[in-house]
Design a protein around this motif. Structure first.
Motif, mmCIF file in Angstrom:
data_model
loop_
_atom_site.group_PDB
_atom_site.id
_atom_site.type_symbol
_atom_site.label_atom_id
_atom_site.label_comp_id
_atom_site.label_asym_id
_atom_site.label_seq_id
_atom_site.Cartn_x
_atom_site.Cartn_y
_atom_site.Cartn_z
ATOM 1 N N PHE A 94 0.857 -1.191 0.000
ATOM 2 C CA PHE A 94 0.000 0.000 0.000
ATOM 3 C C PHE A 94 0.889 1.235 0.000
ATOM 4 N N TYR A 95 0.688 2.109 -0.980
ATOM 5 C CA TYR A 95 1.493 3.315 -1.165
ATOM 6 C C TYR A 95 0.563 4.526 -1.047
ATOM 7 N N ALA A 96 0.901 5.502 -0.201
ATOM 8 C CA ALA A 96 -0.025 6.608 0.056
ATOM 9 C C ALA A 96 0.630 7.981 -0.097
ATOM 10 N N HIS A 97 -0.208 8.988 -0.217
ATOM 11 C CA HIS A 97 0.132 10.409 -0.373
ATOM 12 C C HIS A 97 0.687 10.712 -1.759
ATOM 13 N N LEU A 142 6.693 9.165 1.363
ATOM 14 C CA LEU A 142 5.818 8.122 0.870
ATOM 15 C C LEU A 142 5.440 7.276 2.072
ATOM 16 N N HIS A 143 4.165 7.168 2.348
ATOM 17 C CA HIS A 143 3.704 6.264 3.403
ATOM 18 C C HIS A 143 3.548 4.893 2.757
ATOM 19 N N PHE A 144 4.182 3.866 3.336
ATOM 20 C CA PHE A 144 4.223 2.533 2.745
ATOM 21 C C PHE A 144 3.835 1.488 3.782
ATOM 22 N N GLU A 145 2.925 0.603 3.399
ATOM 23 C CA GLU A 145 2.469 -0.463 4.293
ATOM 24 C C GLU A 145 2.529 -1.806 3.587
ATOM 25 N N ILE A 146 2.670 -2.867 4.374
ATOM 26 C CA ILE A 146 2.465 -4.237 3.917
ATOM 27 C C ILE A 146 1.304 -4.781 4.731
ATOM 28 N N ARG A 147 0.291 -5.278 4.028
ATOM 29 C CA ARG A 147 -0.935 -5.736 4.666
ATOM 30 C C ARG A 147 -1.196 -7.213 4.368
ATOM 31 N N THR A 148 -1.876 -7.862 5.280
ATOM 32 C CA THR A 148 -2.317 -9.236 5.040
ATOM 33 C C THR A 148 -3.739 -9.255 4.487
ATOM 34 N N LYS A 149 -4.438 -8.124 4.543
ATOM 35 C CA LYS A 149 -5.758 -7.927 3.956
ATOM 36 C C LYS A 149 -5.694 -6.661 3.124
ATOM 37 N N GLN A 150 -6.476 -6.607 2.056
ATOM 38 C CA GLN A 150 -6.430 -5.424 1.194
ATOM 39 C C GLN A 150 -6.879 -4.172 1.933
ATOM 40 N N ALA A 151 -7.964 -4.266 2.676
ATOM 41 C CA ALA A 151 -8.479 -3.113 3.410
ATOM 42 C C ALA A 151 -8.359 -3.388 4.905
ATOM 43 N N CYS A 152 -7.757 -2.457 5.611
ATOM 44 C CA CYS A 152 -7.558 -2.596 7.057
ATOM 45 C C CYS A 152 -8.153 -1.386 7.760
ATOM 46 N N GLY A 153 -8.510 -1.567 8.983
ATOM 47 C CA GLY A 153 -9.006 -0.454 9.775
ATOM 48 C C GLY A 153 -7.864 0.261 10.470
ATOM 49 N N LEU A 154 -8.185 0.941 11.553
ATOM 50 C CA LEU A 154 -7.172 1.645 12.331
ATOM 51 C C LEU A 154 -6.332 0.645 13.109
#
Length: 155
Positions: free
Chosen positions: A85-88, A127-139
Motif C-alpha cells: 500500500f502506497y499513500a500520499h 511516501l507512506h508505505f504499508e504491507i498488509r495481510t488484507k487489502q483493506a484494514c481499519g485503524l
C-alpha cells in the motif's frame, strides 16, 4: 525484491526517526502510544514510486481521506498473498487489474491527504508505505506487517 533500497526514513516534522517506523511509535496529545500503520520514506513531491514485488494492482484511490491518493497491489510472499500500500501520491500511473513487475513505475510521491504541504524532504515530504495481510484494514496495526522487512534502507 527490494526496489525501495535507496530510501531513507523521514525525520523532518517528527519527534525522532522512530516515529517514521511501524508499530506503537507515535504519541497522542496525552502522551499515550499511538500506532503508525506503516513506514514513512522521505521523498520530494514528484519522486518516482516503484513496486516492491511482481503482482497485480487491486486498488487505486483518488480520495481525499488521510492517505490521499493511494495504490494497492497484491503479490505473493512465501506462498501467501500480501498487499503493498502506497499513500500520499501526487500521480498514479496504473489502474486496477494491471500486472506489474518489481521495480515497475506505479506513480509519483506527493502531498495528498494528511501530508498536505509536505512537498519537500525538509518539510516532511514522504511516501507512506504499508504491507498488509488484507487489502483493506481499519485503524491500528492489525492485519499489517512491518514494512522494514520488505525494503532495504540507505542509512
Amino acid at each position: 525484491m527490494k526496489p525501495l533500497k535507496i530510501c531513507k526514513l523521514r525525520t523532518a516534522g517528527l519527534i525522532s526517526v522512530n516515529s517514521a517506523k511501524f508499530g506503537l511509535v507515535r504519541k497522542n496529545a496525552d502522551g499515550s502510544k499511538r500506532a503508525h500503520q506503516g513506514i514513512d520514506l522521505q521523498a520530494n513531491k514528484g519522486d518516482m514510486v516503484l513496486a516492491v514485488a511482481d503482482g497485480t494492482i487491486v486498488g487505486v484511490n483518488m480520495g481525499h481521506d488521510g492517505y490521499g491518493y493511494t495504490v494497492t497491489h497484491q503479490f505473493e510472499y512465501e506462498g501467501k498473498p500480501l498487499f503493498a500500500f502506497y499513500a500520499h501520491l501526487s500521480q498514479v500511473a496504473v489502474k486496477v487489474g494491471d500486472k506489474i513487475n518489481a521495480g515497475s513505475w506505479i506513480g509519483k510521491t506527493g502531498s495528498t491527504g494528511n501530508a498536505a504541504g509536505m512537498d519537500t524532504i525538509s518539510k516532511g515530504g514522504h511516501l507512506h508505505f504499508e504491507i498488509r495481510t488484507k487489502q483493506a484494514c481499519g485503524l491500528g496495526i492489525a492485519n499489517r506487517l512491518d514494512p522494514l522487512n520488505f525494503v532495504e534502507l540507505d542509512q
